[in-house]
Design a protein around this motif. Structure first.
Motif, PDB file in Angstrom:
ATOM      1  N   ARG A 532       0.826  -1.207   0.000  1.00  0.00           N
ATOM      2  CA  ARG A 532       0.000   0.000   0.000  1.00  0.00           C
ATOM      3  C   ARG A 532       0.858   1.254   0.000  1.00  0.00           C
ATOM      4  NH1 ARG A 532      -5.505  -0.710  -0.754  1.00  0.00           N
ATOM      5  NH2 ARG A 532      -5.743  -2.966  -0.621  1.00  0.00           N
ATOM      6  N   GLN A 549       3.507   8.234   9.406  1.00  0.00           N
ATOM      7  CA  GLN A 549       2.198   7.676   9.761  1.00  0.00           C
ATOM      8  C   GLN A 549       2.291   6.905  11.081  1.00  0.00           C
ATOM      9  OE1 GLN A 549      -0.574   8.481   8.134  1.00  0.00           O
ATOM     10  NE2 GLN A 549       0.824   9.751   6.924  1.00  0.00           N
ATOM     11  N   LEU A 551       0.840   4.436  11.960  1.00  0.00           N
ATOM     12  CA  LEU A 551       0.806   3.010  11.686  1.00  0.00           C
ATOM     13  C   LEU A 551       2.191   2.369  11.825  1.00  0.00           C
ATOM     14  CD1 LEU A 551      -0.981   0.665  10.599  1.00  0.00           C
ATOM     15  CD2 LEU A 551      -0.291   1.348   8.299  1.00  0.00           C
ATOM     16  N   LYS A 554       2.858   1.779  15.399  1.00  0.00           N
ATOM     17  CA  LYS A 554       1.843   0.851  15.918  1.00  0.00           C
ATOM     18  C   LYS A 554       2.148  -0.589  15.480  1.00  0.00           C
ATOM     19  CE  LYS A 554      -2.639   1.020  15.253  1.00  0.00           C
ATOM     20  NZ  LYS A 554      -3.804   1.511  14.491  1.00  0.00           N
ATOM     21  N   GLU A 573      -6.999  -5.402  12.247  1.00  0.00           N
ATOM     22  CA  GLU A 573      -5.917  -4.518  11.804  1.00  0.00           C
ATOM     23  C   GLU A 573      -5.722  -4.642  10.293  1.00  0.00           C
ATOM     24  OE1 GLU A 573      -4.544  -2.287  13.519  1.00  0.00           O
ATOM     25  OE2 GLU A 573      -4.569  -2.887  15.632  1.00  0.00           O
ATOM     26  N   ALA A 576      -8.264  -2.816   8.515  1.00  0.00           N
ATOM     27  CA  ALA A 576      -8.152  -1.361   8.667  1.00  0.00           C
ATOM     28  C   ALA A 576      -7.092  -0.772   7.746  1.00  0.00           C
ATOM     29  CB  ALA A 576      -7.826  -1.019  10.123  1.00  0.00           C
ATOM     30  N   ILE A 577      -6.222  -1.602   7.208  1.00  0.00           N
ATOM     31  CA  ILE A 577      -5.131  -1.072   6.382  1.00  0.00           C
ATOM     32  C   ILE A 577      -5.674  -0.349   5.155  1.00  0.00           C
ATOM     33  CG2 ILE A 577      -3.165  -1.716   4.944  1.00  0.00           C
ATOM     34  CD1 ILE A 577      -2.146  -2.679   7.350  1.00  0.00           C
ATOM     35  N   GLU A 578      -6.618  -0.989   4.498  1.00  0.00           N
ATOM     36  CA  GLU A 578      -7.134  -0.398   3.265  1.00  0.00           C
ATOM     37  C   GLU A 578      -7.749   0.975   3.513  1.00  0.00           C
ATOM     38  OE1 GLU A 578      -8.821  -3.315   0.618  1.00  0.00           O
ATOM     39  OE2 GLU A 578     -10.089  -1.744  -0.234  1.00  0.00           O
ATOM     40  N   THR A 580      -7.246   3.023   5.866  1.00  0.00           N
ATOM     41  CA  THR A 580      -6.206   3.969   6.295  1.00  0.00           C
ATOM     42  C   THR A 580      -5.496   4.560   5.086  1.00  0.00           C
ATOM     43  OG1 THR A 580      -5.841   2.591   8.241  1.00  0.00           O
ATOM     44  CG2 THR A 580      -4.159   4.237   7.755  1.00  0.00           C
ATOM     45  N   PHE A 581      -5.105   3.686   4.191  1.00  0.00           N
ATOM     46  CA  PHE A 581      -4.391   4.182   3.017  1.00  0.00           C
ATOM     47  C   PHE A 581      -5.316   4.906   2.045  1.00  0.00           C
ATOM     48  CE2 PHE A 581      -1.084   1.465   4.631  1.00  0.00           C
ATOM     49  CZ  PHE A 581       0.074   2.154   4.302  1.00  0.00           C
ATOM     50  N   ALA A 583      -7.693   6.808   2.908  1.00  0.00           N
ATOM     51  CA  ALA A 583      -7.809   8.165   3.433  1.00  0.00           C
ATOM     52  C   ALA A 583      -6.608   8.993   3.000  1.00  0.00           C
ATOM     53  CB  ALA A 583      -7.914   8.125   4.960  1.00  0.00           C
ATOM     54  N   LEU A 584      -5.444   8.384   3.062  1.00  0.00           N
ATOM     55  CA  LEU A 584      -4.232   9.073   2.630  1.00  0.00           C
ATOM     56  C   LEU A 584      -4.309   9.425   1.151  1.00  0.00           C
ATOM     57  CD1 LEU A 584      -1.284   7.140   4.295  1.00  0.00           C
ATOM     58  CD2 LEU A 584      -2.036   9.460   4.756  1.00  0.00           C
TER      59      LEU A 584
END
Ligand code: ADP
Ligand code: MG
Lengths: 602, 468
Positions: A532, A549, A551, A554, A573, A576-578, A580-581, A583-584
């Motif tokens: 990602r 980040q 992340l 974390k 988790e 949640a990766i998808e 999160t990225f 959003a970026l």
């Protein structure tokens, strides 16, 4: 059978005696204290004897008695959970008999002769049946974890004359009789003896198929060993050989664990004795000590008994293999055993070849490692002995004889590095030096039982690690600024993999054991982050931004945040990766930015 | 037999004396040698056959006139007489007085070789000893019953470090004021091949710390016979075992210098024609050193303990030299001194990365030191290792080219060495002081870089003013 003679010469652990009829391998009793030894060579009427105990106080002209038998161990119920010295004498009994110091010349039975065991004869076995080596005569509950299968000794066959009914028996009670083809009657007992230097027979060798799950990510995920395989852990002092072997003894999915402390520290065995009874097997929930047996010949104990101790451990291991169990033997350290060989050969005046070692070092090592393996037992079941030896190269130099010979013999090589250990990167297994010949076989298991992506992701992680090594070299020459964003990202995720995945503290309760599921999810998470992130770089996000980040910090703590059971937490988790990225991505996909990105790509 | 004197010496060289035609002599037996001047020398049988008996002579074989050398076989093993009066005394390597006072007379005597402790009889060492030295207490914790050597080199201040440990060592559990009552503490000082001035330094230092009456000294100086160094540590440890496991004392044994011991062993081994392994040392050097070091420890149901601090000098500062190398394979860690740090005037110059305490993990944490201790220590190691990488990078590309974070690492390393590692010879830091100091220095790094600490730790201890 005994033959008498006299001592002629005493030199350290080697005694020469006038003993015309003694055979090589025969046990000998020496001096007024009755010190035990073994004939290792003959010259005319003289026997050259290596003595298992300290020879201080022996005198020329003292008595030497050849005992007519080879060094053997007693095999039967009541061994598990125990700690024995290199001659299979139970150290706890010795403690009761003579106190805190080990006295010489003590003869103690390995097994409690009075204890009675609840024997249940094998149902299908009828009087008159043909029985042979390995036939299961019945069972005895060794403890809550292990059912002890009472086997016909390998060297007896014939017709079952009688067999006792279910009931309580001590190891010396006759539980049955066999008439061999010559009409001789052999009595059967719950225990039997076997000479330690002769491998116990089996039906045939079979391929190893299942990985030994140790719960250590660097081992299971990156450099797997199969049940029945041979592995080595070389490393300088303080690199983590003992801790890693203790981790295997604790957490591996073997049914029986034999821990051979060969020429190492007393306190390390005390630690096992203290902690194992309190730890539970993650699979059975039973105290680990129930499946464990310790053979202890510490560095300050006599050097010849050290040489013997590995054979004692191996023979006991083979005995449980013959019962159909998967046995793991960890030997810490095989170098000390090799040094014992060197010491004896040196005293015999044999020609040394390298660093004082005798020419037969390599063949002795490989013959010993050959006793490991997965086999079809004499009774047609499968059993295995997995052998993992620590190697202690002088000065940490892997080119020395013991390490280099061992490397040629074993199938999995977990090379420990001083640099990693100094930086407290544990386990200090060097991912570039280590290898496993079992990756394809292990992949089969992972793909069937955990996930089909295992091989692909494992290889991706290894590739990142080795690419980052190249990049680090560049950085060390010209600085990090010389790297492209992508390269920087590779470097940083490799670091994340090292810290978040490879590092695994034996002392951290949440992380000491890592289940295969957890191992796989963590691996997948790391590679997912890499992929990602790489995507973000392609659309123009500066790498510094990516590294900032939360992340990244974390992800380094996931291993201690989620236990092996908390698979759901890790899956969340992952999900949640998808987002999160994503959003970026929206942040960086603004028109201005994306033009920049396009310019970059073109 | 003990009455008979023999004069059948065949040859003598390198500390070895060979005798022909002495039947039935037991291996390990003690021998009394009278030379042509009437002086007595002490020996021990190291090989015995019907034709030849080989004796090592602790005073050496120099000036032995074989025609006029008389040898008496005492028909007894090498034993040491033991009594509480040994405290405060000075002996030589074979246990004879060096202080002009009478020898120890006692009905209790023990074989100096000792017998191995049954591993099942050991008690695992876990009581934290506060040495007041941050690099040790904070990152390489010593516990009671541990064997923790100091690896050093010529000209490095290992003696000062050892003396500081002796001066400051205390059990936290017994409060700050002192060891758990002076009477249960003893020090055994074993010196092999040390210079007069070093021996003097130790004596003054013991006097200064008021422990002289609790010290048993076994001294072999640089100009004393080297072969005596072979028996000295065994004699000293026999005494230590008596103090610890008979009298219930907590014994600290300082042994210096094990490299001279090993060199004496090499000399005898060469004389015997033993096959050398590395650098001329015999293959059994490992087992031989282990027989010494493994005598440290604790025993179940016994009050006392033996904590062992051997000093090992590394010839040419080479940690892979057989003596430090094999020592490291036997002992429960090592404290390594560095010439570079010393040149930078950092005292004591403990190089933390190659240092290690294997018994640290069970002696620290909640109830023993502080809950965050293990993680703080681990973070210090990780950050300092990283900082070393940054330093070598800076040396190549110049500090100006470093990233901001890398610059923070440089500052961290600087502070770590100047404030954490460096401390006065008389500065006695409590473990809490040491840990607080560690946090101050760690706070020079961004929070995100402290991944070995928990978020809770950071919340509780991170000093936000530390950054920038
Ligand atoms: N996997 C690990 N997790 C945490 N600490 C470790 C690990 N491996 C080694 N260590 C640390 O390193 C020290 C030395 O390890 P050890 O296994 O005794 O080394 P070796 O047997 O190679 O000399 C241990 O006492 C422990 O502090
Ligand atoms: Mg070890």
């Amino acid at each position: 059978m005994n033959s008498e003679g006299t001592i002629l010469d005493i030199q350290g652990p080697i005694v020469i005696a006038q003993l015309p009829s003694a055979l090589i391998g025969e046990q000998v009793k020496l001096g007024s204290e009755g010190l035990m030894g073994e004939v290792i060579a003959r010259e005319d009427g003289r026997a050259i004897i290596q003595v298992y105990e300290n020879t201080e106080g022996l005198r020329p002209e003292g008595p030497a008695t050849a005992l007519g038998s080879q060094l053997s161990v007693e095999l039967g119920p009541g061994l598990l959970g125990g700690i024995f010295d290199g001659l299979q004498r139970p150290l706890n009994t010795m403690l009761d008999l003579t106190g805190e110091r080990i006295e010489r010349g003590l003869v103690v039975s390995a097994i409690d002769r009075n204890r009675r065991w609840a024997f249940v004869p094998a149902e299908e076995l009828k009087v008159g049946a043909q029985v042979s080596g390995g036939t299961i005569l019945g069972t005895v509950p060794e403890n809550e974890t292990i059912t002890h299968r009472i086997l016909m000794p390998p060297d007896i066959a014939g017709e079952l004359h009688d067999l006792v009914p279910a009931g309580e028996y001590a190891v010396d009670d006759v539980i049955g009789r066999v008439r061999d083809r010559y009409g001789n009657i052999h009595k059967l007992h719950l225990s039997s003896r076997w000479p330690v230097r002769i491998p116990r027979p089996f039906g045939k060798r079979d391929n190893a198929v299942q990985p030994l799950i140790t719960g250590q990510r660097i081992m299971d995920t990156f450099f797997p060993l199969l049940k029945g395989g041979k592995g080595a852990i070389p490393g300088p002092f303080g690199a983590g050989k003992t801790v890693l072997q203790q981790q295997i003894a604790r957490w591996s999915d073997a049914q029986i664990v034999i821990y051979v402390g060969c020429g190492e520290r007393g306190n390390e065995l005390t630690e096992v004795l203290d902690t194992f009874p309190k730890l539970t097997d993650p699979r059975t929930g039973r105290p680990l000590m129930e499946r464990t047996l310790l053979v202890a010949n510490t560095s300050n104990m006599p050097v010849v008994a050290r040489e013997v101790s590995v054979y004692v451990g191996m023979t006991i291991g083979e005995y449980f293999r013959d019962q159909g169990y998967d046995v793991v033997i960890v030997a810490d350290s095989t170098s000390r055993w090799a040094e014992a060989l060197r010491e004896v050969s040196g005293r015999l005046g044999q020609m040394p070849v390298e660093e004082g070692y005798p020419a037969y070092l390599g063949s002795t090592l490989s013959a010993f490692y050959e006793r490991a393996g997965r086999v079809v037992t004499l009774n047609g079941n499968h059993g295995s002995v997995t052998l993992i030896g620590a190697v202690s190269p002088p000065g940490g130099d892997f080119s020395e004889p013991v390490t280099s010979h061992t490397k040629d013999i074993i199938q999995t090589f977990w090379a420990l590095s001083k640099d990693l250990a100094d930086a407290r990167h544990y386990p200090a297994v060097d991912w570039l030096e280590s290898f496993s010949l079992f990756v394809d076989a292990a992949a089969k298991w992972w793909h069937e039982n955990i996930n089909e992506d295992w091989m692909r992701l494992r290889n991706a992680a290894l590739r990142l690690l080795s690419e980052s090594e190249e990049l680090a070299r560049i950085v060390n020459l010209v600085g990090v600024e010389a790297l492209s964003g992508q390269q920087r990202w590779t470097l940083e995720t490799a670091k994340l993999i090292r810290e978040g995945l490879l590092q695994q503290s034996a002392l951290e309760p949440q992380d000491s054991f890592c289940s295969p599921q957890k191992q796989f999810l963590m691996l997948k998470l790391m590679i997912e982050i890499y992929n990602r992130g790489a995507e973000m770089l392609r659309i123009g996000m500066p790498v510094q931004e990516l590294l900032r980040q939360p992340l990244m910090a974390k992800a380094r703590r996931w291993k201690i945040v989620y236990s092996s059971e908390d698979i759901e937490g890790l899956e969340k988790e992952l999900q949640a990766i998808e987002p999160t990225f994503d959003a970026l991505r929206t942040e960086y996909a603004s028109p201005v930015q994306s033009t920049g990105a396009k310019a970059d790509l073109s | 037999m003990s009455m008979l004197e023999y004069r059948s010496s065949a040859w003598a060289r390198g500390g070895l004396l060979a005798m022909r035609n002495v039947p039935g002599v037991a291996l390990g037996d003690r021998v009394a040698v009278r030379d042509h001047l009437g002086n007595r020398r002490n020996g021990q049988v190291i090989r015995s056959s019907s034709e030849m008996v080989l004796i090592q002579i602790f005073e050496g074989t120099d000036n032995l006139d074989l025609e006029r050398t008389w040898v008496r076989f005492l028909d007894q093993p090498f034993e040491l007489a033991l009594a509480p009066e040994m405290l405060g005394r000075v002996f030589n390597g074979v246990g004879q007085p060096r202080d002009g006072r009478p020898p120890i007379i006692s009905s209790l005597a023990r074989n100096v070789n000792g017998a191995a402790i049954n591993p099942a009889a050991r008690a695992y060492p876990r009581e934290f000893i506060q040495t007041g030295i941050s690099t040790i207490d904070g990152m390489n914790t010593l516990v009671r019953g541990q064997k923790l050597p100091v690896f050093s080199g010529s000209g490095l201040p290992h003696n000062r470090l050892a003396a500081q440990i002796v001066r400051q060592a205390k059990l936290l559990a017994y409060g700050d004021d002192n060891r758990e009552g002076q009477e249960s503490f003893a020090l055994v000082f074993a010196a092999m091949g040390v210079s007069h001035s070093d021996a003097q330094f130790f004596e003054e230092s013991f006097e200064e710390s008021g422990v002289l009456g609790q010290v048993v000294n076994f001294i072999n100086l640089a100009d004393d016979p080297p072969i005596e160094r072979l028996i000295l540590p065994r004699v000293a440890l026999t005494c230590a075992e008596y103090l610890a496991f008979d009298l219930g004392m907590h014994v600290l044994v300082v042994m210096t210098d094990m490299t001279y011991y090993a060199e004496a062993l090499r000399e005898i081994a060469t004389g015997k024609g033993d096959v050398p392994a590395r650098k001329g040392f015999p293959g059994y050097l490992y087992s031989d050193l282990a027989e010494i070091y493994e005598r440290a420890g604790r025993v179940r149901n016994k009050k006392g303990s033996i904590t062992l601090i051997p000093v090992v000098s590394m010839p040419s500062d080479d940690i892979t030299h057989p003596v430090p190398d094999l020592t490291g394979y036997i002992t429960e860690g090592q404290i390594v001194l560095s010439r570079e740090l010393m040149a930078a005037n950092i005292q004591p110059p403990v190089s933390v990365l190659p240092s290690l305490s294997r018994l640290m993990k069970d002696g620290i944490g909640e109830g023993m030191t502080r809950e965050d201790h293990a993680r703080v220590s681990s973070q210090l190691f990780a950050s300092y290792a990283k900082a070393q990488e940054v330093r070598s990078l800076a040396a190549i590309i110049g500090a100006e080219e470093l990233s901001q974070e890398d610059n923070q690492y440089l500052k961290f390393a600087e502070a770590f060495e100047q404030r954490f590692v460096s401390q006065g010879e008389h500065e006695d830091r409590s473990i809490f002081h040491t840990l607080d100091l560690a946090w101050e220095i760690l706070s020079l790094l961004p929070k995100e870089a402290l991944t070995r600490l928990s978020e809770k730790d950071i919340e509780a201890h991170y000093l936000s003013t530390g950054t920038q």
